[in-house]
Design a protein around this motif. Structure first.
Motif, mmCIF file in Angstrom:
data_model
loop_
_atom_site.group_PDB
_atom_site.id
_atom_site.type_symbol
_atom_site.label_atom_id
_atom_site.label_comp_id
_atom_site.label_asym_id
_atom_site.label_seq_id
_atom_site.Cartn_x
_atom_site.Cartn_y
_atom_site.Cartn_z
ATOM 1 N N GLN A 5 0.818 -1.208 0.000
ATOM 2 C CA GLN A 5 0.000 0.000 0.000
ATOM 3 C C GLN A 5 0.855 1.263 0.000
ATOM 4 O O GLN A 5 0.534 2.234 -0.671
ATOM 5 N N ARG A 7 -7.625 -3.261 -11.893
ATOM 6 C CA ARG A 7 -8.332 -2.008 -12.135
ATOM 7 C C ARG A 7 -8.963 -1.989 -13.528
ATOM 8 O O ARG A 7 -10.074 -1.475 -13.707
ATOM 9 N N TRP A 42 -11.314 8.436 -0.521
ATOM 10 C CA TRP A 42 -11.314 7.449 0.562
ATOM 11 C C TRP A 42 -9.886 7.017 0.864
ATOM 12 O O TRP A 42 -9.031 7.029 -0.038
ATOM 13 N N GLY A 91 -8.044 4.390 0.677
ATOM 14 C CA GLY A 91 -8.068 3.023 0.143
ATOM 15 C C GLY A 91 -7.020 2.122 0.756
ATOM 16 O O GLY A 91 -7.287 0.949 1.047
ATOM 17 N N ALA A 141 -7.809 -1.340 2.752
ATOM 18 C CA ALA A 141 -7.204 -2.620 2.362
ATOM 19 C C ALA A 141 -6.469 -3.250 3.543
ATOM 20 O O ALA A 141 -6.550 -4.464 3.767
ATOM 21 N N ALA A 145 -13.412 -3.890 -3.309
ATOM 22 C CA ALA A 145 -12.414 -3.052 -3.980
ATOM 23 C C ALA A 145 -12.978 -2.379 -5.222
ATOM 24 O O ALA A 145 -12.519 -1.300 -5.615
ATOM 25 N N VAL A 203 -14.091 0.742 -3.838
ATOM 26 C CA VAL A 203 -13.026 1.568 -3.267
ATOM 27 C C VAL A 203 -12.206 2.242 -4.367
ATOM 28 O O VAL A 203 -11.806 3.402 -4.231
ATOM 29 N N VAL A 204 -11.960 1.551 -5.483
ATOM 30 C CA VAL A 204 -11.124 2.141 -6.542
ATOM 31 C C VAL A 204 -11.781 3.368 -7.162
ATOM 32 O O VAL A 204 -11.098 4.185 -7.793
ATOM 33 N N HIS A 207 -12.900 5.712 -5.446
ATOM 34 C CA HIS A 207 -12.624 6.821 -4.536
ATOM 35 C C HIS A 207 -11.149 6.921 -4.151
ATOM 36 O O HIS A 207 -10.782 7.796 -3.376
ATOM 37 N N ASP A 208 -10.343 6.043 -4.624
ATOM 38 C CA ASP A 208 -8.899 6.125 -4.394
ATOM 39 C C ASP A 208 -8.209 5.515 -5.612
ATOM 40 O O ASP A 208 -8.288 4.305 -5.849
ATOM 41 N N PHE A 241 -4.197 3.414 -4.428
ATOM 42 C CA PHE A 241 -3.882 2.322 -3.507
ATOM 43 C C PHE A 241 -3.744 1.007 -4.273
ATOM 44 O O PHE A 241 -4.073 0.915 -5.463
ATOM 45 N N PRO A 266 -5.124 -2.462 -4.898
ATOM 46 C CA PRO A 266 -6.239 -3.385 -4.648
ATOM 47 C C PRO A 266 -5.808 -4.842 -4.571
ATOM 48 O O PRO A 266 -6.516 -5.680 -4.024
#
Length: 629
Positions: free
Chosen positions: A33, A49, A330, A332, A336, A374, A377-378, A380-381, A384, A386
């Protein structure tokens, strides 16, 4: 302090090993991370992604903008590229005057003057109309001689940076710009980019620094060109493009599928075959999908995507933000890490207690859950990793599952070794085939207890040398032990010159009463043979006393943290002991209680009446069984 130390000392070493494995798994996720993308331990972030992008892209028509494509058909009809500047000027004028579009951006640059009239018309349009020209910055750091083509124009002084601008800017090393005849253009945007190592275009520079000036991207300039609000109100700190990597690049969102965009051939505009309402009031980007112009790049959506579609995706994101959608950042990496900690905690609890298959399924379920989480989450970040929690789960699968399996095997072997000290091999094999989670755990069972002892042991060995006394004890116990195990009994313990055994535990046995009587008869025969040998050697005669009773007892592994033993406790066990003691008063070697008599189906017993046994309030009916030679 001492109590705390004692607490930690009481924790088994195996628990610390589990915690260490869990900490290593979480550590792998944490390292992935916080390391820069180029230095991460595990690849796969971009692959994951890309799949999220393809899954999340909406098939939603983009009605706010349109793309004018100088495609292969337009080139075939009107002539090879590059087109005359006059034709490009005609195309722009038609769009602005006849179609009343909001503004036009060109994903094309003009390095040299080739058409005086056409270049002059382009210059007039770029100076007075809602037209955005393009120039491409070069970001390569390994070129010996950076590109310096054309005349670089536009840009803003570093001193005029706005609060909404990203904290980091992309540093260009060169550029390819338009000829000096277009240097009066009011709006100009950067179309240069740097693909990732695999050649895929995933990110674009938000603002590019070259010298002491800053240059915006094409889509941002087009929006600024046509917007009726001030530039300082146009770009927000909550914009997706305010979140950039260490090089000043932001990820292209690719929120719409490629088919969501209206792509109109340039030929259709020039020949007036496009309805006016199709383009009226829209933002326009002119580019080319022609293979001859080589303006195609791989993107997460498709392996070959026209470059102007990438700028269209960026413009869609900016328009969405102008309509109120905010990019909420976020943490991320922290999410995680917390997920990996939760998974590792569950693993520490489950792995020592459940099978390797169950633990593997748990990790698979955790990985599937993270892949689903995830995906959100991706959004919003953008930076990071995943794949970090998945690598942590893979580490647990590769290390913790085998360790748990090996621990379980050691436990099974230890349990097997313990059982074999007490139980016949046939019973052990049956236990292994059974589905009992803990066969040694205390349970209430119906058992038959046999207690055997040598009569007058003290007088037998008091005058014997130590070696002979030990030999006598060993041979006598052999006479007792072999029949017990041969008949499937469980050896509870040796009592010096005797033993305690029972049937019906750890596995229930229907004919446990008969098996115990069979073993008792065989014991008497063995002892008589041994006694005959001793008498022939001039030694004393030996006799065994046996008490047998059946009834409910609690059988299991009892003891303390220092030592434990598998045994049975209950009234029937105590009665068997009293019957063995009572045998000294009878000429019979085997004294049997009523519970065993009632449970037997194939033996004939002789009643000896009733006797008040030690510790009993009422007389107990006792029996014996004949032992043939």
């Amino acid at each position: 302090m001492r109590h705390a130390l004692n607490f930690f000392l009481r924790i088994p070493a195996k628990t610390y090993l589990w915690l260490m494995i869990a900490a290593m798994a979480v550590g792998l996720c944490a390292v992935n991370q916080w390391l820069p993308e180029s230095q991460r331990l595990f690849s796969g972030d971009e692959w994951l992604r890309d799949h999220y992008v393809r899954f999340s892209a909406k098939e939603l028509p983009e009605e706010r903008l349109a793309l004018i494509d100088i495609d292969d058909h337009s080139i075939d009809v009107l002539g090879a590229a590059p087109w005359p500047r006059t034709r490009i000027a005609d195309l722009i004028e038609k769009l602005i005057v006849e179609f009343d579009v909001r503004g036009v951006a060109l994903d094309i640059y003009f390095e040299e003057q080739k058409d005086t009239v056409g270049d002059q018309r382009l210059a007039m349009l770029a100076t007075h109309g809602p037209v955005v020209l393009a120039q491409a910055f070069d970001f390569s750091k390994d070129k010996f001689t950076p590109a310096r083509n054309g005349q670089l124009i536009g840009g803003k002084s570093l001193a005029t940076a706005k609060p909404g601008d990203p904290p980091r800017m992309a540093h260009a090393t060169g550029y390819i710009a338009n000829h000096e005849g277009l240097n009066k253009a009011r709006f100009i945007g950067n179309i240069g980019f740097v693909p990732d190592k695999d050649g895929t275009l995933r990110r674009i520079p938000v603002q590019t620094r070259f010298g002491d000036k800053v240059y915006d991207g094409l889509s941002r300039v087009l929006l600024e060109c046509c917007s009726k609000i001030r530039p300082d109100q146009l770009f927000k700190t909550t914009s997706r493009f305010s979140d950039v990597d260490e090089n000043g690049f932001s990820r292209v969102e690719y929120s719409r599928t490629l088919s969501s965009y209206d792509v109109v051939p340039a030929l259709s505009v020039l020949q007036d075959t496009v309805p006016l309402e199709t383009l009226r009031g829209k933002y326009i980007i002119i580019g080319s999908s022609s293979l001859s112009l080589a303006d195609r790049v791989p993107t997460p959506l498709y392996h070959l995507t026209s470059g102007f579609l990438v700028h269209a995706q960026a413009l869609t994101t900016l328009l969405d933000e102008q309509e109120g959608r905010e990019y909420v950042k976020w943490p991320g990496g922290l999410i995680a890490l917390l997920f990996s900690m939760l998974t590792a905690g569950i693993a520490v609890f489950m792995f020592p207690r459940f099978s390797a298959l169950s633990n593997t399924l748990m990790l698979a379920a955790a990985s599937a859950l993270w892949i689903a989480l995830a995906c959100k989450v991706v959004e919003h970040d953008m930076w990071f990793s995943p794949v970090g929690p998945l690598m942590a789960n893979f580490f647990l699968l590769a290390v913790a599952v085998p360790f748990g399996w090996q621990t379980a095997q050691r436990k099974s072997r230890r349990l097997l070794g313990t059982l074999q000290q007490y139980v016949a091999k046939a019973v052990v094999q049956e236990l292994l085939r059974s589905d009992l989670k803990d066969p040694l755990a205390p349970r209430q069972l119906h058992v038959t207890t046999l207690i055997a002892d040598m009569e007058g042991y003290t007088s037998q060995v008091e005058n014997l040398p130590m070696e002979q006394a030990a030999s006598l004890t060993r041979e006598f116990l052999e006479c007792l032990t072999a029949p017990v195990l041969a008949k499937g009994g469980t050896l509870d313990k040796y009592t010096g010159d005797g033993l305690v055994a029972f049937w019906g535990a750890p596995l229930p046995v229907e004919n446990h009463a008969d098996l115990a009587v069979d073993a008792a008869i065989e014991i008497v025969r063995n002892v008589r043979k041994l006694s005959t040998q001793y008498e022939q050697q001039g030694r004393k005669k030996i006799r065994v006393r046996i008490g047998i009773e059946s009834g409910i007892a609690i059988a299991g592994d009892f003891g303390s943290s220092f030592r434990s033993i598998y045994t049975a406790v209950g009234d029937s066990v105590n009665t068997a002991s009293r019957l063995e003691d009572a045998a000294r008063h009878y000429p019979y070697d085997i004294i049997i209680g009523k519970g065993t008599v009632d449970g037997s189906t194939r033996h004939h017993f002789q009643s000896l009446g009733e006797r008040l046994l030690k510790g009993k309030e009422k007389p107990t009916a006792i029996y014996t069984v004949e032992v043939s030679a």
